[in-house]
Design an enzyme around this catalytic site. Structure first.
Site, short mmCIF file in Angstrom:
data_model
loop_
_atom_site.label_atom_id
_atom_site.label_comp_id
_atom_site.label_asym_id
_atom_site.label_seq_id
_atom_site.Cartn_x
_atom_site.Cartn_y
_atom_site.Cartn_z
N GLU A 248 -16.10 -6.85 2.47
CA GLU A 248 -15.05 -7.16 1.49
C GLU A 248 -14.32 -8.47 1.81
O GLU A 248 -13.81 -9.13 0.91
CB GLU A 248 -14.05 -6.00 1.40
CG GLU A 248 -13.14 -5.76 2.62
CD GLU A 248 -13.77 -4.87 3.69
OE1 GLU A 248 -15.01 -4.76 3.72
OE2 GLU A 248 -13.01 -4.31 4.51
N HIS B 108 -17.34 -5.65 7.65
CA HIS B 108 -16.43 -5.58 6.49
C HIS B 108 -16.86 -6.62 5.46
O HIS B 108 -16.34 -7.74 5.45
CB HIS B 108 -15.00 -5.88 6.92
CG HIS B 108 -14.37 -4.80 7.72
ND1 HIS B 108 -13.56 -3.84 7.18
CD2 HIS B 108 -14.45 -4.52 9.04
CE1 HIS B 108 -13.15 -3.01 8.12
NE2 HIS B 108 -13.68 -3.41 9.26
N CYS C 147 -17.51 0.29 7.74
CA CYS C 147 -17.02 0.43 9.11
C CYS C 147 -16.85 1.91 9.48
O CYS C 147 -17.85 2.58 9.70
CB CYS C 147 -15.75 -0.39 9.30
SG CYS C 147 -15.53 -0.87 11.01
N1 GLN Z 1 -12.15 3.01 14.19
C1 GLN Z 1 -13.49 2.52 14.10
C2 GLN Z 1 -13.80 1.55 15.23
O1 GLN Z 1 -12.91 1.03 15.86
C3 GLN Z 1 -13.71 1.84 12.76
C4 GLN Z 1 -12.89 0.62 12.55
C5 GLN Z 1 -12.81 0.17 11.12
O2 GLN Z 1 -13.09 0.93 10.19
N2 GLN Z 1 -12.40 -1.07 10.91
O3 GLN Z 1 -14.96 1.31 15.50
#
Ligand code: GLN
Length: 540
Positions: free
Chosen positions: A511, A509, A383
């Site tokens: 994970e 994500h 992310c």
């Molecule tokens: N802050 C970034 C976004 O909102 C990444 C979010 C995250 O790592 N879950 O796109």
């Protein structure tokens, strides 16, 4: 068969592991062919933990259907190897919101709306909700917090009413407590447990089983004493002794016969013995590694283990498959500088850059990514970690010196990471990110394809920003490949660098979907790549 309801409460202190006990019990019942789910009721007023800083409450877990939930739901999914949903996490905030909305609609016209019965009725309705779906035989409800907290009271009252309303054989209450060992006295002390059960009884709830967290074996006389003074039937007091890994707890609970005691209370007879062979195989691999690795986890919440819970667990699953113990070295991105970069990252076999929000620690993440890219160290960005990999590449390879993310610089000249179109009009913070499962189409012949072995995958998301497709061609021409995209919106889901031994960044994500019995493929491949890298380095 009528649906059975099991409630799990906790006493004496928090952090005793109610989530793990609930998940272990669920695992054992599932292994006897019962259809089981677990739900968590949290006493705080946030509608969901999505707006909480990870320092407050650990990681925010995300379900397939896009609910931002307590991290215990991650444990439930990992132990049961099935998905949970929005309905599996209820907070006081959600309860009050429903009741107040109903009041405004006039549903209680003429009545005074009160905690009892209106709030408790809504709690009970939600406690029984999943049982009405026809999908489950057993619903385990974990009550967050500790018995005696003011804010837990309505939940405990709801449990009391249900214990009274439901047929005896359809309801069981498990109370988890602590039996501390006093070194000076050389004794296990039962008094805190007696007090916490008394508190529960004062609220009208009688537990059927006491699970006692302990550092030492609980002798028969201590169990007997607790049973007598807590009004528990003989055999109903069991121990939950400290374990080397949380994944051993289902085995320990089976040895203590937790499932048998519960089945007897619920009048469920003639069920098959639990089959947990696959779990035991995983446990064997986990506890007999033949290799070890050092993986750097670069993030800004590293002081708190719980902030990256699912990532740490995914490493455990992926490590076990590879018979390798991955030692995760937390590296605080805020304190990574050009001067100490080498010293901090030199011995690492792989570098993972973590998800996150806001500006703090971003430059440190970018430095760590550059180090991994330039030195051929296996890299995995999740992310925000993926977004920073794109920025690093744009700055240091494509030469766009001021490449950045709109998240930190709203007026950026080169926002290679930009706010998603549908986020531009959103001002409300709670539950408005791009959340939950979305499809990703993978290009053949890429690292991502070799990892998944499929062109269609689905992973969970939690973000507002994305790779700005205006820079896609420049990135691709310059050697950063976009190997996975959302088939409907073309949003970049995976980036990689083909000239690097293992460099992958993902907008999703991965994970969240890793379980002991189905480890997530990117984590498995990352560990493999790190093992390769370590071998090569040793040869040099
Ligand atoms: N802050 C970034 C976004 O909102 C990444 C979010 C995250 O790592 N879950 O796109």
């Amino acid at each position: 068969m009528s649906v059975k309801y099991i409630f799990v409460t906790g006493g004496v202190t928090s952090s005793l592991g109610k989530g793990i006990i609930s998940a272990s019990l669920a695992k054992l019942l599932r292994a006897r062919n019962l259809r089981v789910t677990i739900q968590k009721f949290d006493p705080y007023l946030n509608v969901d933990p999505g707006t909480l800083n990870p320092y407050e409450h650990g990681e925010c877990f995300v379900t397939e259907d896009g609910a931002e939930t307590d991290l215990d739901l991650g444990h439930y999914e990992r132990f049961l190897d099935t998905y949970t949903s929005k309905a599996n996490n209820v907070t006081t905030g959600k309860i009050y919101r429903t009741v107040i909305d109903k009041e405004r609609q006039g549903a209680y016209l003429g009545k005074t709306v009160q905690i009892i019965p209106h709030i408790t009725d809504e709690i009970k309705r939600r406690m029984l909700l999943l049982g009405k779906s026809g999908n489950y035989d057993v619903i385990i409800t974990e009550i967050g917090g500790t018995v005696g907290d003011i804010e837990s009271l309505p939940f405990v009252e709801a449990v009391r009413q249900l214990q009274w309303e439901l047929p005896d054989e359809d309801c069981a209450v498990v109370h988890l407590t602590l039996v501390p060992y006093l070194k000076a006295a050389g004794e296990l002390k039962t008094k805190p447990t007696q007090h916490s059960v008394k508190m529960l009884q004062q609220n009208g709830v009688q537990p059927d089983v006491l699970v006692c967290r302990t550092e030492h074996q609980l002798p028969a006389d201590v169990r007997k004493k607790l049973a007598l003074f807590c009004n528990i039937k003989p055999g109903g007091v069991i121990q939950s002794i400290d374990a080397d890994t949380i994944y051993r707890v289902p085995i320990l609970m089976r040895e203590e016969k937790l499932d048998e005691i519960i089945l007897k209370k619920l009048n469920l007879n003639d069920l098959p013995e639990p089959d947990i062979t696959k779990w035991e195989e995983f446990l064997n691999r986990l506890t007999s590694p033949t290799d070890t690795l050092q993986i750097a986890l670069v993030g800004k919440y590293v002081e708190l283990q719980d902030a990256y819970k699912s990532i740490l667990e995914a490493f455990i699953h992926a490590g076990a498959v590879n018979r390798c113990k991955a030692k995760i070295i937390p590296i605080h991105s805020e304190f990574v500088t050009d001067e100490n970069l080498e010293e901090k990252l030199k011995g690492m076999d792989g570098i993972l850059v973590a998800p996150g929000f806001g500006e703090r620690g971003l430059e440190g993440k970018i430095k760590a990514i550059r180090y991994a890219r330039e030195n051929g160290i296996p890299f995995f960005g999740i992310c925000l970690g993926m977004q920073m990999a794109v920025i690093e590449y744009a700055r240091n390879v494509l030469g766009i010196a001021d490449a950045t993310s709109r998240e930190v610089e709203p007026n950026a000249a080169h926002p290679v990471i930009d706010l998603m179109a549908d986020q531009k009009t959103t001002t409300i913070k709670g539950g408005t990110m791009r959340l939950g499962a979305y499809k990703c189409e993978i290009e053949k012949g890429t690292l991502a394809y070799s990892i998944y072995g499929d062109t269609q995958v689905s992973e969970r998301h939690r973000h507002r920003y994305e790779l700005n497709n205006e820079y896609a061609e420049q990135l691709t021409q310059g050697g950063m490949k976009i190997s996975g995209r959302n088939p409907e919106t073309a949003l970049a889901e995976i980036v990689e660098i083909s000239s690097h031994p293992f460099f992958i960044g993902v907008q999703f994500h991965p994970e969240y979907k890793s379980t002991p019995e189905n480890p997530q493929p990117i984590f498995v491949a990352f560990i493999k790549a790190a093992m390769e890298y370590r071998k090569l380095r040793k040869q040099d």
